[in-house]
Design a protein around this motif. Structure first.
Motif, mmCIF file in Angstrom:
data_model
loop_
_atom_site.group_PDB
_atom_site.id
_atom_site.type_symbol
_atom_site.label_atom_id
_atom_site.label_comp_id
_atom_site.label_asym_id
_atom_site.label_seq_id
_atom_site.Cartn_x
_atom_site.Cartn_y
_atom_site.Cartn_z
ATOM 1 N N ALA A 92 0.871 -1.167 0.000
ATOM 2 C CA ALA A 92 0.000 0.000 0.000
ATOM 3 C C ALA A 92 0.910 1.219 0.000
ATOM 4 O O ALA A 92 1.317 1.708 1.048
ATOM 5 N N GLY A 93 1.273 1.670 -1.215
ATOM 6 C CA GLY A 93 2.223 2.774 -1.300
ATOM 7 C C GLY A 93 3.576 2.329 -0.777
ATOM 8 O O GLY A 93 4.123 1.315 -1.231
ATOM 9 N N SER A 94 4.146 3.036 0.181
ATOM 10 C CA SER A 94 5.463 2.712 0.721
ATOM 11 C C SER A 94 5.409 1.627 1.780
ATOM 12 O O SER A 94 6.454 1.165 2.254
ATOM 13 N N LEU A 95 4.221 1.238 2.187
ATOM 14 C CA LEU A 95 4.061 0.275 3.267
ATOM 15 C C LEU A 95 3.824 -1.107 2.674
ATOM 16 O O LEU A 95 2.915 -1.291 1.863
ATOM 17 N N GLY A 96 4.660 -2.072 3.069
ATOM 18 C CA GLY A 96 4.532 -3.402 2.510
ATOM 19 C C GLY A 96 4.331 -4.457 3.580
ATOM 20 O O GLY A 96 4.789 -4.306 4.723
ATOM 21 N N PHE A 97 3.636 -5.511 3.188
ATOM 22 C CA PHE A 97 3.411 -6.656 4.082
ATOM 23 C C PHE A 97 3.805 -7.914 3.327
ATOM 24 O O PHE A 97 3.548 -8.035 2.131
ATOM 25 N N TYR A 123 8.733 -0.678 5.391
ATOM 26 C CA TYR A 123 8.356 0.665 4.970
ATOM 27 C C TYR A 123 9.510 1.268 4.166
ATOM 28 O O TYR A 123 10.621 1.366 4.668
ATOM 29 N N VAL A 124 9.234 1.633 2.929
ATOM 30 C CA VAL A 124 10.283 2.196 2.076
ATOM 31 C C VAL A 124 10.367 3.695 2.305
ATOM 32 O O VAL A 124 9.375 4.415 2.148
ATOM 33 N N PRO A 178 13.403 -0.268 6.472
ATOM 34 C CA PRO A 178 13.335 -0.861 7.813
ATOM 35 C C PRO A 178 12.176 -1.854 7.868
ATOM 36 O O PRO A 178 11.168 -1.677 7.173
ATOM 37 N N TYR A 179 12.366 -2.909 8.670
ATOM 38 C CA TYR A 179 11.337 -3.953 8.713
ATOM 39 C C TYR A 179 11.215 -4.551 10.109
ATOM 40 O O TYR A 179 12.144 -4.492 10.918
ATOM 41 N N LEU A 180 10.051 -5.132 10.352
ATOM 42 C CA LEU A 180 9.784 -5.915 11.557
ATOM 43 C C LEU A 180 9.279 -7.262 11.096
ATOM 44 O O LEU A 180 8.389 -7.338 10.236
ATOM 45 N N ARG A 181 9.825 -8.327 11.656
ATOM 46 C CA ARG A 181 9.469 -9.671 11.214
ATOM 47 C C ARG A 181 9.155 -10.528 12.443
ATOM 48 O O ARG A 181 9.914 -10.515 13.414
ATOM 49 N N VAL A 182 8.049 -11.247 12.389
ATOM 50 C CA VAL A 182 7.675 -12.162 13.476
ATOM 51 C C VAL A 182 7.408 -13.525 12.857
ATOM 52 O O VAL A 182 6.612 -13.628 11.916
ATOM 53 N N ALA A 183 8.095 -14.547 13.372
ATOM 54 C CA ALA A 183 7.943 -15.886 12.797
ATOM 55 C C ALA A 183 7.680 -16.907 13.883
ATOM 56 O O ALA A 183 8.268 -16.846 14.974
ATOM 57 N N GLN A 184 6.771 -17.833 13.577
ATOM 58 C CA GLN A 184 6.583 -18.999 14.453
ATOM 59 C C GLN A 184 7.343 -20.153 13.828
ATOM 60 O O GLN A 184 7.012 -20.601 12.726
ATOM 61 N N ARG A 185 8.374 -20.620 14.527
ATOM 62 C CA ARG A 185 9.144 -21.753 14.023
ATOM 63 C C ARG A 185 8.744 -23.033 14.762
ATOM 64 O O ARG A 185 8.695 -23.053 15.989
ATOM 65 N N ASP A 186 8.490 -24.082 13.994
ATOM 66 C CA ASP A 186 8.290 -25.414 14.580
ATOM 67 C C ASP A 186 9.329 -26.328 13.949
ATOM 68 O O ASP A 186 9.121 -26.849 12.849
ATOM 69 N N LEU A 225 17.321 -3.246 9.408
ATOM 70 C CA LEU A 225 17.469 -2.221 8.371
ATOM 71 C C LEU A 225 18.575 -2.694 7.435
ATOM 72 O O LEU A 225 19.591 -3.209 7.897
ATOM 73 N N GLU A 226 18.365 -2.521 6.126
ATOM 74 C CA GLU A 226 19.353 -3.000 5.165
ATOM 75 C C GLU A 226 19.429 -2.035 3.999
ATOM 76 O O GLU A 226 18.408 -1.485 3.570
#
Lengths: 345, 345, 345
Positions: free
Chosen positions: B274-279, B309-310, B316-324, B341-342
């Motif tokens: 959505a514009g600069s905001l990505g999921f 967010y670009v 910059p990003y936030l990532r949440v993962a459920q690992r099994d 951030l990269e």
């Protein structure tokens, strides 16, 4: 490389350069690195990437003293197990120093080649003679690249110039007790080296070198001495010839009596250029070493031929060598084939 | 990175570049890396600096052959224990090669990704699916970045291009008996890889890869084979979808009878901008592996979401993962959170 | 170094810099690093090459947030055995981070000095006092350069500024079970640090720092706390004076009862400049440490003098220090002599 180095600019009067060499080859050692005795050591063809990156920075300190420094990585895919498993991709692996220069010559402090080894390495180890000539001998009596070295190179006096060096061993694996790590040294272990170069009649250059060490490589009571003489000649019609003879001894005083080991070696290289197409043929041999005058049946030799082609500054090459090597793995003879490309920037 | 690389100038016709990627993140693995079984392995939040620096230099050799080289460091705070404890900050850790290119494609000699692994890594491992999808499988049947590789990449034939590679194992810890260190290889250990990419209707790209090896990773009598198919689709209104399926087998002929292991895996990733905001939302699973047809109850999976967010070229990003995850440490399930951030330069 | 760094250009708005420090010295430690007790540890004079190379790249992200990164090698001839034998020539050895800055200050994520150690290192360890003052203490209660650190530095509020940091231990040798290698951490091991600097009357600067840690260096049940106060004064006629006092404690709760160790230290440095010629004289001492209030007879001290001469931006120097050190090798006293040259570019 000096001519090729890329100057990235001047800052506060400092000249800063990044430079490098790209060097890739595909090589098959066959049984020549142990496979005759232990077939598992014949690993098949591999790619060797001897590329490296370096940095230089310097400026004038006084009217007749320029200060300069160099930091250079090793071959990017190598590991130096002799120095505790240092990876070639670290900065400071190859010639790395701070120096002063002027019309009086130059002096470098740090990690440099010894004067005699510099001659051994060039012009007498190429094409592909090093496994016998450089590091294949049975009597160890010279260093190659040493960290704790002070080396002076004279300016040219007409057709003559010389180099002097004094240094310390650092061949021991650095231990956790070392205050400074890599630049280890052993008490009383010193070496002294010299080289001289004289060119005459615009076609022949004579090279001579010598190197003496006490407590060689940190071994208490092992003293060494070696010398080398050689020449290079540019002959008519695209031909060239070079040859060198070196001889060294090691005196081990560890036991009740001194044990003296000696070995002589030589290298002969011819080349021919037909325009951009060049041929090189080299032969080198380590003669039988002697321990207290008793021959050891450990002679080895390499004969190697190289075809190369100069195209827009690149020199792709094909090299085929017959190695007859006796080392700690036993006698291992085979043909080594290498195809490669190298360029400096 | 090619587009971002900074050209520091031309010298003797050589283009020389220094480039890099800055990549920092704060991550908490919770119990996902062994803490369920051994609480000591839950180390709390750490900072991972995956930044790296590289160099490139090349020029034209002939009218239709450009020579190019690249030397790249690894992540500056990592150590590769699989290769004898090499620190990520050495040059030559990531893709490092010398190559030739022209309108006929390009060929690289040295350390590169295998064609199939390149697809596994992108676009199917992001966001944060690698611990299952990339290296979490129970049957090993592909390499990732290999030193002894010759890889050819075709030019684009309309919407189609492909890559071929042949290489050697170098996964063994290099030993002091190796003549060349890092670029080790085992006799008779070879791999062959290929990838193909086809784009149609300007919105769907198909990827396929395969890889076969004999004496995989230097293990005599272990042969492997694997393949992957996948697609990427740009959907209307900012949506995107990608999915891949891979399958591989390993045949161990060490004992009296051949033991065959197999495993299949898949990865599905959706994104929305959505514009600069990505999921981004991804799910991957390794299905139960089978040994001689017997299921092993070792399936694992990751579901991971990422918000990014670009802003002026930074993401910059936030990532949440459920690992099994089930691995050699047992079953370890937890939520992994990463903020990062990269940027490339 | 910021002022000296060489900007190699702008690419896609990124400022990219390569910078470095050339630092070479010839040093003889005599018996001061163990030779009094074990003469073999007196290794004779060595060359120490503390040169390093670094890279920086950054650009504005928003109007008041600049993003910046730095990657710096270690000393090119050192090995860090405390971190598993990492060679100094790897990138990422010294301060290596990604950060954000604006008129609100700057925050860095990665490998940086702790706020208190930054003061310990400068101005109070030069000339040549570090073997007692920096790392010679018998009670360990502070880190130096730490990988898992988030550090905030305030802008100047008039003559005042401060820094805050929170971080994790990473002193354990990274093991093969670590998911990320070098940036290891131990669960529950954290440290907190702060520093403040205040300048008044244009001639005196006050420095203060503190640092507290739980599970110091990953040792469960070892908590530490330390503080430092100091000043620097510019006196008339070319004189200068600086002094600091630091004190710390370590509480080991491993056994049935808590064992508390304490130690105080101080450093005093005077300097005098007559034009380009400068003199520095420093004295530092670790007072006797106390374990549960019992003095340990382990005090040590260094007195060191330095002569230096500024010539066109270079500062060659001669340093002579008398070290009286008691460490795990026993009591080792001797004179340490160093001649060196250093410059940044």
């Amino acid at each position: 490389m000096g001519a090729n180095a890329y100057q990235i600019g001047e800052n506060n009067d400092f000249n800063v350069e990044v430079y490098g060499v790209a060097a890739i080859s595909v090589v098959s050692y066959g049984d020549a690195i142990g496979g005759d005795v232990n077939p598992e050591l014949n690993k098949g063809p591999v790619i060797e990437n001897e590329s490296r990156i370096g940095f230089r920075a310097g400026k004038a300190m006084t009217e007749n003293i320029d200060v300069f420094m160099q930091v250079e990585s090793g071959y990017v895919d190598n590991v130096d197990w002799g120095h505790g498993g240092v990876h070639g991709g670290v900065l400071g692996f190859r010639d790395t120093f701070v120096g002063l220069k002027g019309d009086w010559g130059k002096v470098r402090f740090g990690r440099v080649l010894t004067p005699m080894y510099e001659i051994i390495d060039w012009p007498y180890a190429n094409p592909g003679l090093g496994a016998s000539w450089d590091w294949g001998g049975d009597v160890a009596y010279y260093y190659d690249r040493q960290s704790n070295t002070i080396r002076y190179d004279s300016p040219s006096f007409g057709n003559f110039n010389f180099a002097l060096a004094v240094g310390r061993d650092d061949d021991a694996n650095p231990s956790s007790q070392s205050s400074s790590g890599q630049d280890n040294a052993s008490k009383d272990s010193y070496f002294y080296g010299a080289a001289a170069h004289y060119r005459f009649a615009d076609m022949v250059t004579l090279h001579a070198g010598l190197e003496a060490a006490q407590d060689f490589r940190g071994s208490a009571d092992v003293d060494t001495f070696g010398w080398l003489v050689g020449f290079e000649a540019s002959l008519p019609a695209g031909f060239g010839l070079a040859a060198a003879y070196k001889s060294g001894e090691s005196k081990d005083k560890t036991g009740a009596t001194t044990v003296k080991s000696e070995q002589d070696s030589y290298s002969v290289i011819g080349q021919y250029w037909a325009g951009s197409l060049g041929f090189k043929l080299g032969y080198t041999a380590n003669l039988e070493s002697e321990v207290e005058g008793v021959k050891q049946s450990d002679e080895d030799s390499i004969i190697s031929g190289q075809v190369m082609y100069v195209v827009n500054g690149f020199v792709p090459y094909l090299r085929v060598a017959q190695r007859d090597i006796i080392d700690w793995r036993g006698e291992n003879d085979d043909i080594v084939v290498r195809v490669g490309l190298e360029y400096g920037f």
